[in-house]
Design an enzyme around this catalytic site. Structure first.
Site, PDB file in Angstrom:
ATOM      1  N   ASN A  12      -1.619 -39.087  63.325  1.00 45.06           N
ATOM      2  CA  ASN A  12      -1.033 -38.595  63.534  1.00 45.06           C
ATOM      3  C   ASN A  12      -0.751 -39.356  64.527  1.00 45.06           C
ATOM      4  O   ASN A  12      -0.583 -38.939  65.492  1.00 45.06           O
ATOM      5  CB  ASN A  12      -1.453 -37.597  64.071  1.00 45.06           C
ATOM      6  CG  ASN A  12      -0.615 -36.750  64.391  1.00 45.06           C
ATOM      7  OD1 ASN A  12       0.738 -36.924  64.064  1.00 45.06           O
ATOM      8  ND2 ASN A  12      -0.470 -35.571  64.996  1.00 45.06           N
ATOM      9  N   LYS A  14       2.631 -38.820  65.821  1.00 43.91           N
ATOM     10  CA  LYS A  14       3.327 -37.359  66.603  1.00 43.91           C
ATOM     11  C   LYS A  14       4.696 -38.229  67.429  1.00 43.91           C
ATOM     12  O   LYS A  14       5.106 -38.554  66.150  1.00 43.91           O
ATOM     13  CB  LYS A  14       2.616 -36.966  68.416  1.00 43.91           C
ATOM     14  CG  LYS A  14       1.415 -36.513  67.742  1.00 43.91           C
ATOM     15  CD  LYS A  14       0.301 -36.432  69.146  1.00 43.91           C
ATOM     16  CE  LYS A  14      -0.788 -35.519  68.346  1.00 43.91           C
ATOM     17  NZ  LYS A  14      -1.697 -35.374  69.169  1.00 43.91           N
ATOM     18  N   HIS A  98       0.692 -28.139  62.594  1.00 45.94           N
ATOM     19  CA  HIS A  98       0.017 -28.428  63.872  1.00 45.94           C
ATOM     20  C   HIS A  98      -0.452 -27.690  64.971  1.00 45.94           C
ATOM     21  O   HIS A  98       0.743 -27.059  65.821  1.00 45.94           O
ATOM     22  CB  HIS A  98       0.190 -29.735  64.606  1.00 45.94           C
ATOM     23  CG  HIS A  98      -0.303 -30.759  65.133  1.00 45.94           C
ATOM     24  ND1 HIS A  98      -0.422 -31.337  66.366  1.00 45.94           N
ATOM     25  CD2 HIS A  98      -1.375 -31.580  65.355  1.00 45.94           C
ATOM     26  CE1 HIS A  98      -1.350 -31.523  67.309  1.00 45.94           C
ATOM     27  NE2 HIS A  98      -1.764 -32.274  66.590  1.00 45.94           N
ATOM     28  N   GLU A 100       0.519 -28.170  68.228  1.00 48.49           N
ATOM     29  CA  GLU A 100       1.997 -28.685  68.787  1.00 48.49           C
ATOM     30  C   GLU A 100       2.892 -27.849  68.648  1.00 48.49           C
ATOM     31  O   GLU A 100       4.084 -27.470  69.480  1.00 48.49           O
ATOM     32  CB  GLU A 100       2.243 -30.226  68.798  1.00 48.49           C
ATOM     33  CG  GLU A 100       0.995 -31.131  69.994  1.00 48.49           C
ATOM     34  CD  GLU A 100       1.095 -31.977  69.728  1.00 48.49           C
ATOM     35  OE1 GLU A 100       1.307 -32.579  69.020  1.00 48.49           O
ATOM     36  OE2 GLU A 100      -0.641 -32.568  70.110  1.00 48.49           O
ATOM     37  N   GLU A 170      -8.930 -28.933  65.070  1.00 52.29           N
ATOM     38  CA  GLU A 170      -8.546 -29.372  66.154  1.00 52.29           C
ATOM     39  C   GLU A 170      -9.046 -28.293  67.113  1.00 52.29           C
ATOM     40  O   GLU A 170      -7.622 -27.645  67.557  1.00 52.29           O
ATOM     41  CB  GLU A 170      -7.418 -29.980  66.181  1.00 52.29           C
ATOM     42  CG  GLU A 170      -6.647 -30.871  65.257  1.00 52.29           C
ATOM     43  CD  GLU A 170      -6.192 -31.472  65.457  1.00 52.29           C
ATOM     44  OE1 GLU A 170      -6.131 -33.575  64.906  1.00 52.29           O
ATOM     45  OE2 GLU A 170      -4.753 -31.862  65.844  1.00 52.29           O
ATOM     46  N   GLY A 176      -5.689 -34.330  73.132  1.00 54.42           N
ATOM     47  CA  GLY A 176      -5.383 -35.065  73.733  1.00 54.42           C
ATOM     48  C   GLY A 176      -5.480 -35.327  75.583  1.00 54.42           C
ATOM     49  O   GLY A 176      -5.385 -35.787  76.398  1.00 54.42           O
ATOM     50  N   SER A 216      -9.013 -36.306  70.243  1.00 56.85           N
ATOM     51  CA  SER A 216     -10.379 -37.338  71.792  1.00 56.85           C
ATOM     52  C   SER A 216     -11.301 -37.590  70.071  1.00 56.85           C
ATOM     53  O   SER A 216     -12.052 -38.218  71.021  1.00 56.85           O
ATOM     54  CB  SER A 216     -10.808 -36.498  72.707  1.00 56.85           C
ATOM     55  OG  SER A 216      -9.662 -35.753  73.599  1.00 56.85           O
TER      56      SER A 216
HETATM   57  P1  13P Z   1      -5.667 -36.906  70.328  1.00 56.74           P
HETATM   58  O1  13P Z   1      -6.227 -38.124  69.129  1.00 56.74           O
HETATM   59  O2  13P Z   1      -5.103 -37.746  70.805  1.00 56.74           O
HETATM   60  O3  13P Z   1      -6.682 -36.042  70.794  1.00 56.74           O
HETATM   61  O4  13P Z   1      -5.170 -36.083  69.717  1.00 56.74           O
HETATM   62  C1  13P Z   1      -5.104 -34.792  67.943  1.00 56.74           C
HETATM   63  C2  13P Z   1      -4.345 -34.379  67.910  1.00 56.74           C
HETATM   64  O5  13P Z   1      -3.887 -33.429  68.387  1.00 56.74           O
HETATM   65  C3  13P Z   1      -4.340 -35.249  66.244  1.00 56.74           C
HETATM   66  O6  13P Z   1      -3.470 -34.034  65.323  1.00 56.74           O
END
Ligand code: 13P
Length: 254
Positions: A12, A14, A98, A100, A170, A176, A216
C-alpha cells in the site's frame, strides 16, 4: 512455507510516489520477483500512477490494486474514480476501509460494505481493512471492535463474494509506528476473525478467506508473522516503498 491458502502480499503505497518514482520501484520489483510463483504479489500505487505501472507490469507476475474507489460508478460525483476507470488499467484489487480513511475521511462500516459490494459487482477483489486502536486494545475490547468491523464491512455480501474478499487485520497502533503486533497477538486476532467468518458463512467459506496482517511489517519480521496458521499474507506500508525491503519481505515469506 506450505499453507492451505496462497499467500497474498500487497504494497500500500499510500500518498507516495510520482510517476517516475513509481516506475523505478516496479521496474526493480519486476527484476527481483520474476521467479516468484508461490505468493500473489500486488502493488497499490496512487491513482495517478496506475496507468504507467499497469503498462510496466503487463508481462510480469505483479498485480495491480487501487487504494479506494467511488462506489456509485460513473456520473456527477466530483472527485471520485469509478470502478470502470480502474478496470481500464487492469486493476484487480482495491483496498477498502483502511484505518487512515476511517479516521480522515470518516468512512464507516456501512459505506465500506457498499464499496465492497460495488467492487465485487465490478470484478474487483476488495481488500477490507479492520483493526483496533491502542485505546481499544488497552480497554480489552479488541475482539468486539474487530467483530463489529468485520460483520459491518461484509454486510450484504454473498458467501461466494466473502470467499473472494481479502481481509486485512491492521492494528492501528502498529501502523507506521515500528511497533508490530507479536506473531502470537496477530495470530490470536486472525483466528478470532476466522471464527467470525465461520459464524457468518460456515467453515468451508471461512477456510478459504485470506486474511493479511498489516502494521510495521518488515523483512525481518515477515517470516515469523506469515508463519502463523491464520496469517495469509501482509499489507505493507512503509517497507513497500523500496525495492529491497518489499522484495525481501516476499522472499522471506516463501
Ligand atoms: P506500515 O507498514 O507503514 O506500518 O503501514 C501499514 C499499512 O497501513 C498498510 O496498509
Amino acid at each position: 512455507m506450505d499453507k492451505e491458502r496462497k499467500l497474498i502480499i500487497a504494497g500500500n503505497w499510500k500518498c507516495n510516489k510520482t510517476v517516475a518514482e513509481a516506475l523505478d520501484l516496479v521496474t526493480g520489483l519486476k527484476r527481483e520477483l520474476a521467479a516468484v510463483k508461490e505468493v500473489d504479489v500486488v502493488v497499490c500505487p496512487p491513482f495517478t500512477a496506475l496507468e504507467s505501472v499497469s503498462r510496466a507490469i503487463l508481462d510480469s507476475n505483479i498485480r495491480l490494486g487501487a487504494q479506494n474507489f467511488g462506489e456509485n460508478g460513473y456520473g456527477a460525483f466530483t472527485g471520485e474514480i469509478a470502478a470502470g476507470m480502474l478496470k481500464e488499467f487492469s486493476v484487480g484489487y482495491v483496498i477498502l476501509g483502511h484505518s487512515e480513511r476511517r479516521q480522515y475521511q470518516k468512512e464507516n462500516d456501512a459505506l465500506i460494505a457498499k464499496k465492497a459490494a460495488a467492487a465485487h459487482a465490478a470484478n474487483l477483489v476488495p481488500i477490507v481493512c479492520v483493526g483496533e486502536t491502542l485505546l481499544e486494545r488497552e480497554a480489552g475490547i479488541t475482539n468486539q471492535v474487530v467483530e463489529t468491523q468485520v460483520r459491518g464491512s461484509l454486510a450484504g455480501l454473498s458467501p461466494e463474494q466473502v470467499e473472494r474478499t481479502v481481509l486485512a487485520y491492521e492494528p492501528v497502533w502498529a501502523i507506521g509506528t515500528g511497533k508490530t503486533a507479536t506473531s502470537a497477538q496477530a495470530q490470536e486476532v486472525h483466528a478470532f476473525i476466522r471464527g467470525v467468518l465461520t459464524a457468518l458463512h460456515g467453515e468451508a467459506v471461512a477456510k478459504r478467506v485470506r486474511i493479511q496482517y498489516g502494521g510495521s511489517v518488515k523483512a525481518n519480521n515477515a517470516r515469523e508473522l506469515l508463519g502463523q496458521p491464520d496469517i495469509d499474507g501482509a499489507l505493507v506500508g512503509g517497507a513497500a516503498l523500496e525495492v529491497r525491503s518489499f522484495a525481501d519481505i516476499i522472499k522471506n515469506s516463501i
